[in-house]
Design a protein around this motif. Structure first.
Motif, PDB file in Angstrom:
ATOM      1  N   PRO A  41       0.806  -1.225   0.000  1.00 60.18           N
ATOM      2  CA  PRO A  41       0.000   0.000   0.000  1.00 60.18           C
ATOM      3  C   PRO A  41       0.838   1.275   0.000  1.00 60.18           C
ATOM      4  N   ASN A  42       2.149   1.150   0.149  1.00 61.15           N
ATOM      5  CA  ASN A  42       3.000   2.334   0.208  1.00 61.15           C
ATOM      6  C   ASN A  42       3.581   2.732  -1.143  1.00 61.15           C
ATOM      7  N   ILE A  43       3.296   1.983  -2.185  1.00 57.00           N
ATOM      8  CA  ILE A  43       3.804   2.329  -3.512  1.00 57.00           C
ATOM      9  C   ILE A  43       3.162   3.630  -3.980  1.00 57.00           C
ATOM     10  N   LEU A  44       3.944   4.434  -4.702  1.00 52.68           N
ATOM     11  CA  LEU A  44       3.441   5.653  -5.321  1.00 52.68           C
ATOM     12  C   LEU A  44       3.282   5.384  -6.819  1.00 52.68           C
ATOM     13  N   PRO A  45       2.092   5.015  -7.258  1.00 52.94           N
ATOM     14  CA  PRO A  45       1.911   4.697  -8.681  1.00 52.94           C
ATOM     15  C   PRO A  45       2.272   5.867  -9.593  1.00 52.94           C
ATOM     16  N   VAL A  62      10.574   2.085  -9.165  1.00 51.67           N
ATOM     17  CA  VAL A  62       9.463   2.026  -8.221  1.00 51.67           C
ATOM     18  C   VAL A  62       9.744   2.996  -7.081  1.00 51.67           C
ATOM     19  N   SER A  63       8.770   3.850  -6.780  1.00 49.37           N
ATOM     20  CA  SER A  63       8.861   4.808  -5.687  1.00 49.37           C
ATOM     21  C   SER A  63       7.836   4.473  -4.608  1.00 49.37           C
ATOM     22  N   GLU A  78       7.839  11.596   5.996  1.00 48.52           N
ATOM     23  CA  GLU A  78       8.396  12.649   5.152  1.00 48.52           C
ATOM     24  C   GLU A  78       9.592  12.144   4.342  1.00 48.52           C
ATOM     25  N   THR A  79       9.657  10.829   4.169  1.00 46.63           N
ATOM     26  CA  THR A  79      10.725  10.189   3.393  1.00 46.63           C
ATOM     27  C   THR A  79      10.143   9.553   2.142  1.00 46.63           C
ATOM     28  N   GLY A  80      10.833   9.721   1.045  1.00 47.85           N
ATOM     29  CA  GLY A  80      10.513   8.998  -0.176  1.00 47.85           C
ATOM     30  C   GLY A  80      11.555   7.921  -0.406  1.00 47.85           C
ATOM     31  N   TRP A  81      11.134   6.801  -0.936  1.00 54.20           N
ATOM     32  CA  TRP A  81      12.060   5.692  -1.195  1.00 54.20           C
ATOM     33  C   TRP A  81      12.070   5.349  -2.679  1.00 54.20           C
ATOM     34  N   ILE A  82      13.256   5.106  -3.206  1.00 55.72           N
ATOM     35  CA  ILE A  82      13.396   4.473  -4.510  1.00 55.72           C
ATOM     36  C   ILE A  82      13.593   2.989  -4.231  1.00 55.72           C
ATOM     37  N   GLN A  83      12.560   2.200  -4.457  1.00 59.21           N
ATOM     38  CA  GLN A  83      12.673   0.775  -4.159  1.00 59.21           C
ATOM     39  C   GLN A  83      13.632   0.083  -5.106  1.00 59.21           C
ATOM     40  N   CYS A  84      13.547   0.410  -6.387  1.00 64.42           N
ATOM     41  CA  CYS A  84      14.461  -0.172  -7.361  1.00 64.42           C
ATOM     42  C   CYS A  84      14.496   0.711  -8.599  1.00 64.42           C
ATOM     43  N   LEU A  85      15.645   0.724  -9.235  1.00 66.69           N
ATOM     44  CA  LEU A  85      15.846   1.406 -10.516  1.00 66.69           C
ATOM     45  C   LEU A  85      16.746   0.520 -11.355  1.00 66.69           C
ATOM     46  N   LEU A  86      16.180  -0.047 -12.414  1.00 64.78           N
ATOM     47  CA  LEU A  86      16.929  -0.950 -13.283  1.00 64.78           C
ATOM     48  C   LEU A  86      16.791  -0.500 -14.729  1.00 64.78           C
ATOM     49  N   VAL A  87      17.900  -0.552 -15.459  1.00 65.10           N
ATOM     50  CA  VAL A  87      17.905  -0.240 -16.890  1.00 65.10           C
ATOM     51  C   VAL A  87      18.589  -1.387 -17.619  1.00 65.10           C
ATOM     52  N   ASP A  88      18.029  -1.767 -18.754  1.00 63.15           N
ATOM     53  CA  ASP A  88      18.602  -2.814 -19.592  1.00 63.15           C
ATOM     54  C   ASP A  88      20.089  -2.545 -19.816  1.00 63.15           C
ATOM     55  N   LEU A 100      13.959   8.630 -15.462  1.00 61.20           N
ATOM     56  CA  LEU A 100      13.101   7.989 -14.465  1.00 61.20           C
ATOM     57  C   LEU A 100      13.308   8.610 -13.084  1.00 61.20           C
ATOM     58  N   LEU A 101      14.555   8.795 -12.697  1.00 60.54           N
ATOM     59  CA  LEU A 101      14.850   9.362 -11.383  1.00 60.54           C
ATOM     60  C   LEU A 101      14.334  10.796 -11.287  1.00 60.54           C
TER      61      LEU A 101
END
Length: 318
Positions: A41-45, A62-63, A78-88, A100-101
């Motif tokens: 439920p914490n994902i920011l679509p 994913v944020s 008051e924190t944002g998280w970058i759960q993952c950032l992947l590029v081919d 993306l970032l």
């Protein structure tokens, strides 16, 4: 290239992309993706994206922001998280990750968050950037992120190992049951408010019975806890995310905490030993401890570093 919301992408497609990119080190199961991302439920679509080129997935981000409504669970709002950032691998250097970032950071700014952390989110995959990914670390440094602590995962093969000998009688320790729900949450709220309290509440909400938590009791009062997991647990625990890399049955230990009033008596080491003994009795071949800095402490039991991560963060200014 087109950009879509991450929740609109088939989980199988995500899993295949992830495993083609970093799966030899961090193999993703579709069940884990659904657990940690799709249903969290914490994902920011609005700040979680997939980039496609002619239907081929070439990048994801994913944020998250803590959005659950629970009383007395002190999670950062008051924190944002970058759960993952992947590029081919073949498409790096084209500015996909930067784009993306930038979009994620724009959303965090609009939400007036104070800082961003790489990993360490609720239902995280990583406590930081894998230490060997120097290019990724430099990428975030160039975007204004600072290095924080180094976190490690530890590992030990315990197949055919005899049980650990405790300093205290084994009667100090027992697995919890559903009847201990309130006592555990009250103990954690007082002694370890924050993430561990939140994760325990979530554990019971996900159907946990207590078999994954060892309690420390002194004179009948709860004074400590230690989480332990196997693949019969009601969800994939963080210390078992990458267990497919190991042949045989894997168990996980942690987190653990002992109340200040009883520290200095080797009860912390004993509760880890007792948890390891329980996993050995369950027939585990391996035990993994994730996201810790206590290499020397766990080294007393023969655990050695398995994976390392560089945690990173960035302050936001308005």
């Amino acid at each position: 290239m087109i950009m879509k919301n991450i929740v609109d992408i088939d989980p199988e497609k995500i899993t295949n992309f992830w495993n083609a990119t970093i799966g030899e080190r961090f193999p993703l199961r579709e069940q884990l993706w659904n657990q940690n991302t799709v249903t969290d439920p914490n994902i920011l679509p609005q700040a979680s994206f997939a980039v496609l080129d002619e239907d081929k997935l070439i990048g994801i981000l994913v944020s998250k922001k803590y959005q659950e409504q629970h009383q007395n669970l002190y999670m950062p709002t008051e924190t944002g998280w970058i759960q993952c950032l992947l590029v081919d691998r073949e498409r790096r250097g084209e500015g996909i990750g930067t784009r993306l970032l930038s979009l994620a950071e724009k959303t965090f700014q609009e939400l007036k968050l104070k800082d961003i952390k790489i990993g360490r989110d609720p239902q995280h995959y990583f406590p930081g950037i894998p230490f060997e990914d120097k290019e990724s670390i430099r990428f975030f440094e160039n975007k204004g992120y600072e290095k924080d602590s180094i976190e490690i995962d530890l590992y030990k093969r315990v197949k055919d190992q005899s049980l650990y000998e405790l300093n205290h009688h084994e009667s100090y320790f027992r697995l919890l049951s559903s009847h201990d729900h309130d006592s555990l949450l009250q103990f954690l709220q007082v002694s370890f408010p924050g993430r561990w309290h939140y994760e325990a509440a979530r554990y019971f909400a996900q159907g946990g019975s207590g078999r994954e938590i060892l309690g420390l009791f002194v004179n009948g009062e709860m004074k400590g806890f230690c989480r332990l997991h196997d693949l019969d647990s009601p969800f994939i625990a963080a210390n078992l995310y990458w267990s497919p890399l190991l042949e045989g049955k894997s168990g996980g230990i942690g987190p653990l905490g002992v109340d200040r009033s009883v520290r200095g008596q080797n009860l912390g080491l004993d509760i880890v030993k007792a948890a390891a003994n329980e996993l050995i009795k369950r027939g585990m071949d391996h035990i993994i401890i994730d996201w810790t800095q206590l290499e020397q402490f766990y080294g007393k039991m023969g655990f050695r570093p398995w994976k390392r991560y560089q945690s990173m963060s960035k302050r936001l200014h308005f």
